[in-house]
Motif scaffolding. Structure first.
Motif, PDB file in Angstrom:
ATOM      1  N   LEU A  31      65.288  13.780  46.138  1.00 62.11           N
ATOM      2  CA  LEU A  31      66.379  14.607  45.632  1.00 62.11           C
ATOM      3  C   LEU A  31      66.573  14.397  44.133  1.00 62.11           C
ATOM      4  O   LEU A  31      66.720  15.360  43.371  1.00 62.11           O
ATOM      5  N   ALA A  32      66.564  13.141  43.696  1.00 70.35           N
ATOM      6  CA  ALA A  32      66.749  12.848  42.276  1.00 70.35           C
ATOM      7  C   ALA A  32      65.681  13.515  41.424  1.00 70.35           C
ATOM      8  O   ALA A  32      65.961  14.004  40.319  1.00 70.35           O
ATOM      9  N   HIS A  33      64.462  13.566  41.938  1.00 69.07           N
ATOM     10  CA  HIS A  33      63.368  14.173  41.163  1.00 69.07           C
ATOM     11  C   HIS A  33      63.413  15.699  41.218  1.00 69.07           C
ATOM     12  O   HIS A  33      63.041  16.370  40.247  1.00 69.07           O
ATOM     13  N   CYS A  34      63.878  16.261  42.335  1.00 69.10           N
ATOM     14  CA  CYS A  34      63.827  17.720  42.459  1.00 69.10           C
ATOM     15  C   CYS A  34      64.907  18.420  41.632  1.00 69.10           C
ATOM     16  O   CYS A  34      64.802  19.617  41.377  1.00 69.10           O
ATOM     17  N   VAL A  35      65.948  17.696  41.196  1.00 67.16           N
ATOM     18  CA  VAL A  35      66.973  18.335  40.364  1.00 67.16           C
ATOM     19  C   VAL A  35      66.642  18.236  38.873  1.00 67.16           C
ATOM     20  O   VAL A  35      67.386  18.741  38.039  1.00 67.16           O
ATOM     21  N   VAL A  36      65.522  17.595  38.549  1.00 70.47           N
ATOM     22  CA  VAL A  36      65.083  17.468  37.159  1.00 70.47           C
ATOM     23  C   VAL A  36      64.084  18.586  36.855  1.00 70.47           C
ATOM     24  O   VAL A  36      63.138  18.809  37.613  1.00 70.47           O
ATOM     25  N   SER A  37      64.292  19.315  35.766  1.00 71.87           N
ATOM     26  CA  SER A  37      63.423  20.440  35.429  1.00 71.87           C
ATOM     27  C   SER A  37      62.134  19.956  34.761  1.00 71.87           C
ATOM     28  O   SER A  37      62.007  18.787  34.381  1.00 71.87           O
ATOM     29  N   ASP A  38      61.196  20.895  34.595  1.00 64.97           N
ATOM     30  CA  ASP A  38      59.906  20.562  33.970  1.00 64.97           C
ATOM     31  C   ASP A  38      60.066  20.114  32.525  1.00 64.97           C
ATOM     32  O   ASP A  38      59.210  19.405  31.991  1.00 64.97           O
ATOM     33  N   ARG A  39      61.122  20.530  31.876  1.00 66.48           N
ATOM     34  CA  ARG A  39      61.347  20.183  30.476  1.00 66.48           C
ATOM     35  C   ARG A  39      62.071  18.853  30.316  1.00 66.48           C
ATOM     36  O   ARG A  39      62.357  18.426  29.195  1.00 66.48           O
ATOM     37  N   GLU A  40      62.398  18.216  31.423  1.00 63.30           N
ATOM     38  CA  GLU A  40      63.183  16.982  31.393  1.00 63.30           C
ATOM     39  C   GLU A  40      62.377  15.801  31.909  1.00 63.30           C
ATOM     40  O   GLU A  40      61.455  15.958  32.714  1.00 63.30           O
ATOM     41  N   THR A  41      62.768  14.612  31.455  1.00 68.62           N
ATOM     42  CA  THR A  41      62.168  13.370  31.925  1.00 68.62           C
ATOM     43  C   THR A  41      63.270  12.503  32.519  1.00 68.62           C
ATOM     44  O   THR A  41      64.286  12.248  31.867  1.00 68.62           O
ATOM     45  N   LEU A  42      63.067  12.070  33.758  1.00 68.86           N
ATOM     46  CA  LEU A  42      64.066  11.230  34.420  1.00 68.86           C
ATOM     47  C   LEU A  42      64.038   9.826  33.833  1.00 68.86           C
ATOM     48  O   LEU A  42      63.049   9.103  33.948  1.00 68.86           O
ATOM     49  N   LEU A  43      65.137   9.450  33.194  1.00 71.28           N
ATOM     50  CA  LEU A  43      65.241   8.097  32.640  1.00 71.28           C
ATOM     51  C   LEU A  43      65.727   7.126  33.711  1.00 71.28           C
ATOM     52  O   LEU A  43      65.206   6.025  33.861  1.00 71.28           O
ATOM     53  N   ARG A  44      66.745   7.538  34.473  1.00 71.29           N
ATOM     54  CA  ARG A  44      67.271   6.688  35.539  1.00 71.29           C
ATOM     55  C   ARG A  44      68.077   7.541  36.514  1.00 71.29           C
ATOM     56  O   ARG A  44      68.707   8.520  36.122  1.00 71.29           O
ATOM     57  N   ALA A  45      68.040   7.147  37.788  1.00 68.30           N
ATOM     58  CA  ALA A  45      68.880   7.766  38.810  1.00 68.30           C
ATOM     59  C   ALA A  45      69.882   6.718  39.287  1.00 68.30           C
ATOM     60  O   ALA A  45      69.504   5.588  39.615  1.00 68.30           O
ATOM     61  N   LEU A  46      71.139   7.081  39.296  1.00 68.92           N
ATOM     62  CA  LEU A  46      72.209   6.193  39.744  1.00 68.92           C
ATOM     63  C   LEU A  46      72.821   6.775  41.014  1.00 68.92           C
ATOM     64  O   LEU A  46      73.217   7.945  41.038  1.00 68.92           O
ATOM     65  N   TYR A  47      72.871   5.946  42.042  1.00 69.73           N
ATOM     66  CA  TYR A  47      73.354   6.401  43.351  1.00 69.73           C
ATOM     67  C   TYR A  47      74.611   5.628  43.724  1.00 69.73           C
ATOM     68  O   TYR A  47      74.638   4.396  43.640  1.00 69.73           O
TER      69      TYR A  47
END
Length: 201
Positions: A31-47
């Motif tokens: 889920l955390a990865h699927c809400v990030v667009s192609d133009r974005e880089t996931l730095l951290r997911a906080l749950y």
């Protein structure tokens, strides 16, 4: 563009299970990865969530003891995922509530009541992390998956600090008016495992 994804577990879990999904660490990671667009880089997911309630209480009709002992190990498993951090609130037992209202006039049993739990400290932790992230130099966008209007002050702070605020909206849901007002973008997503276009923003 570097982003942080903040996920309100209590909110997300109810909707995902309602739609028939198995809610586990792999699902949350996807889920955390699927809400990030192609133009974005996931730095951290906080749950954000609570350990299951543990303890012994008295049932409302029979007075017999009921023990709650469900494991919260899955939160530890999630915290070991790449780029993930877990923030734990506290789950308080508030008694029992009728499963159906109005309550039937027939003789009641324990099965007519469900335990009533309340999360404490989750919205505060979301707000603190949002403020910390927006005051640092690394995060340019925050994607928030929540429908808790208590997050509004932290959202306003983030935007004033120059961080873009994206409100993640689960399938077939409408965001609270206050949250939509204080976000820069709303981004509707599909649950992991279902085909979805990447967000263009």
């Amino acid at each position: 563009m570097k982003v942080a994804v903040l996920i309100d577990g209590g909110f997300t879990r109810v909707l995902a299970r309602k739609d028939g999904h198995s809610y586990n660490p792999d699902f949350i990671e996807n889920l955390a990865h699927c809400v990030v667009s192609d133009r974005e880089t996931l730095l951290r997911a906080l749950y954000y969530d609570c350990e299951p309630f543990t303890g012994t209480v008295q049932l409302p009709v029979s007075g017999e003891d009921k023990e709650f002992s469900k494991s919260g190990k899955w939160l530890d498993d999630l915290a070991r995922k790449d780029f993930f951090a877990v923030r734990k609130g506290v789950l308080k037992f508030r008694g029992f509530k009728p499963r159906k209202i109005p309550v039937s006039g027939r003789a009641l049993s324990d099965q007519d009541f469900a335990p009533d739990f309340e999360q404490k400290g989750v919205d505060m932790r979301i707000g603190l992390d949002m403020a910390t992230l927006s005051n640092g130099p690394k995060v340019e966008r925050i994607v928030l998956i929540s429908n808790d209007t208590d997050c509004v002050p932290a959202m306003k702070h983030a935007r004033k600090a120059g961080v873009q605020l994206v409100l993640g909206v689960p399938p077939n849901q409408s965001p609270a008016h206050e949250l939509a007002m204080h976000s820069d973008l709303t981004r509707t997503f599909a649950w992991p495992g279902r085909t979805q276009p990447k967000a263009p923003q």
